[in-house]
Enzyme design. Sequence first.
Site, PDB file in Angstrom:
ATOM      1  N   GLU A 760      53.848 -36.512 -25.417  1.00  0.00           N
ATOM      2  CA  GLU A 760      52.509 -35.921 -25.287  1.00  0.00           C
ATOM      3  C   GLU A 760      51.694 -36.915 -24.483  1.00  0.00           C
ATOM      4  OE1 GLU A 760      48.907 -35.435 -25.237  1.00  0.00           O
ATOM      5  OE2 GLU A 760      48.871 -36.086 -27.329  1.00  0.00           O
ATOM      6  N   CYS A 794      43.050 -37.589 -25.827  1.00  0.00           N
ATOM      7  CA  CYS A 794      43.706 -36.818 -24.770  1.00  0.00           C
ATOM      8  C   CYS A 794      43.122 -35.414 -24.688  1.00  0.00           C
ATOM      9  CB  CYS A 794      45.209 -36.767 -25.005  1.00  0.00           C
ATOM     10  SG  CYS A 794      45.671 -36.171 -26.639  1.00  0.00           S
TER      11      CYS A 794
END
Length: 1004
Positions: A760, A794
Amino acid sequence: MSDMNIEQAINARGKAFFASIRGEAPSIFNKGFWTGKVMDWAMQNEDFKVQLFRFVDVLPYLSSADALQRHIEEYFTGGQAGDIPPVLKWGAEKSGILGGLAAKVMGKAIRSNIEGMARQFIVGETTKEAVKNLVKIRKDGFAFTVDLLGEATVSEEEAQAYRDGYLEVLEAIAREQGSWKPLGGAGGDLDWGYAPKVNVSIKPSALYSQSKPVDFEGTVEGILEKMRPIYRAVKAMGGALCIDMEQLKYKDATIELFKRLRQDPEFASYPHLSIVFQCYLKETERDIEEIIGWSKARNLPMGIRLVKGAYWDYETVVCKQMGWPIPVWTRKPESDMAFERCAKLILENHEMIYFQCASHNIRTISFVMEKAKALGVPEARYEFQALYGMAEPVRKGLLKVAGRVRLYCPYGELLPGMAYLVRRLLENTANESFLRLSFAEGEAEDRLLENPEETLEREKAQARKPRETEAGPEGLSPFANFPLADFTEKALREAFPAAIADVRRAAGGICPLVIGGKDVTTADLIDSVNPANPAEVLGRVCQAGVTETGAAVAAAKAAFPAWRDVSPKDRAAVMMRAAALMRERAVALSAMQVLEVGKQWDQAYNDVAEAIDFLEYYAREAVRMGAPRRMGREPGEKNHLFYEPKGLCAVIAPWNFPLAISCGMSAAAIVTGNCVVYKPSGLSSLVGRGLADIFKEAGLPDGVFNFCPGRGSVMGDYLVEHPDVSCVAFTGSMEVGLRIMEKAAKVQPGQVNCKRVIAEMGGKNAIIVDDDADLDEAVLAVAYSAFGFQGQKCSACSRVIVLEENYGRFLERLVKACESMKIGPAEDPRYSMGPVVDPGQQAKVKEFTEIARKEGRIVVERLAEGPGYYAPMVVVEGIRPEHRIAQEEVFGPILAVMKAKHFDEALAMANDSRFALTGGVFSRSPKNLEKARREFRVGNLYLNRNITGALVHRQPFGGARMSGVGSKAGGPDYLLQFVDPRVVSENTLRRGFTPIEDDDEWVD
């Protein structure tokens, strides 16, 4: 008087009241008018009611005829609203090429009618209009309390304007009140001989834009600073002030600010200050008892306005979403019973408390009148209140029998007025609304006057069986998310400073590695410091080199065969025990994050909550996956599919979600039977050590989880390339993720597995703000998504794309909101933004600030002073898709504002990125929301809410393109990445004979 006798008296008074108003109906239910027809339709059709109220909410934002007609079509055609009234249907049917002119005419008529509906509940849009109508209200024999609309303030400038609005209307009233004759035929300057002519109601949260439960003291003082001048003006004109009660999150702060204002030396001798209590809250009876005791102990007379409550749906939904106990009574009779209990308590203390009974319910009104009579309460110690524009027959009848009725009169612009209108419409059309039942449904008077205790018993007897909840896997309850931080709880607010102090007391020690269950120290140490004060060393973390990393891999390899063969149920039990330990230590684990990486209290606590959710959810998923699955049904053979672990997993974790992501990746690997070598970020290794300690205490065998902090430049490649590592789970930057994939793709000598990489990575996430967006919500959500935890997520918003119709208004409010946010150390709950995590992040943000300065126009640039790693909060406008600031991930508090001509262009701009992680849309256009669902190509799309804070199971998290590879964390297929599927097929046919098989042995 006995209970039976008082019930008889209540019933008799109520029937007399009904008789006095028979044949009348509130104007909102009058079917002779447009409003009455539409409201009647809404009460017959729930789908239409939903669409109607949403349309009412968006109407003030529809500034052009085309926008108005487009929304009429979207809301009232296509079956979304079910069957609709002919007047709306005709307007919609006349739309299009042939009927454009007719559609515009009808659109104007619809706008006019709905705005008229809103004005029915608002005493005026301007101060002049409001004062004129207040004079008329008094001529009709009613007193008033005036309330300024506009409770949503996103900046201190707006909060100041809200305060000034009160001062303006008070000044206008002051010029008029000398000519007003007192109500009730009393002499002097007081209505009814005892009540001030001027009465003001105020919603406190609107006076301070930074109000939040976590900052209790700052919220109280911030509101008081602006409320004092208002109360000073009220006192100067001999008036009264009532502090309204809003959502539950402000309740305790509202009570505290009332106490401080009431006992302020400047006002202590002036008794005309009241507070509102809402009877639908389960805590209200206790709160009233406490404040009466407080009032008596200090000999400070006060007033209490008692209401049923106006945020029932909001409180119920929010608490269910957050996992908190439901704070409101869930049945209307329970609220009615609570009102009667609270009213009795107030009346019994009438010497100190002036009672303001606010209700349109004739049963409630009759109860108060008869209970006051039975207790011998003088009429001068209580009054009745009703809402302006509602229940006209009730208020007229009440004026005849009680003589003391005050109307709650909102005034202000139509835009905030629509939110008030929606609340009023909800009240009027609710299935259990007294006004609906009595004036629209024609419910029998005996039923309407029934004791709510009897109503409740009847409803319980008639209640349907509760809906069954989804079953959990064998031996486990259904999954439920751990409750998020509720800082309305005093105990939680007080626990954080104590836990932070505990972290400091233990600071400075050596943090060793854990390899094969044993502590391992090394000579290479890195200081873990507080980013708000880098001189404060929290601990000295041993760093693994190649030797220690190799030992950790060997320990994991040795532990693997035994752990692989442990049953999924037993592996899950270890995870459940770890979750239980985290629950017990949630605040302590949060405190470490506050100091080590600079997370705000709520951000840190919710990170711990996510870690608990990963443990609980993956434990259940592993048990569910653990049973073999029958494949096919053909006779003479048995085929079953099952999973086995891949082997050794390298978990490389980030610092921004130091516990949640570390725990999630590790738990997924462990619960599926793998062994882990865990490399935490060097910036959050103390949090990582806490995870290792919890796993050990939960009973995880030695070697299954190895805590191996180290410098990436020294041991990172070695760990990824090690031939015994078969899986790498990584969360971090795109650059490092791509390097891991490259290294993992090369087969090393002795390697027997193709390495699986789960990565990720980054995001360049956009929020679209449509031309009809609710800016009260959009501005705050964008600011939170961009600057919460300093933008170091993020999922954070780094681009906001605003349609040109809304661009100027949005940008102005966003800038003021950002300028109002406080910046400082995360351990102080006053601050919404703190330092970034280290000097590298600080330098990068400063570098991109200069890039932003060259590519656009910086409209916000704020930098806190202090020794910490503070980077500027930056908002830059005039950015185009080709600019670096719109394409490159900064991972810090920089927000690019972009303008789009229309929604399709906004979508194209949002999708113009190599990242595809999160995105958001603020729109009240059903068509555009549906288009975004199809075409906004991100992993997690959020509509009309902030874009951070995904919850396990409910919002599985992860993206595509350069945002990562692998299935979504916290989702139903995440564990599949850590296992290899196997199929075993057995021929059961022997010499023409095959046994009858029991299908129950297999899971489909």
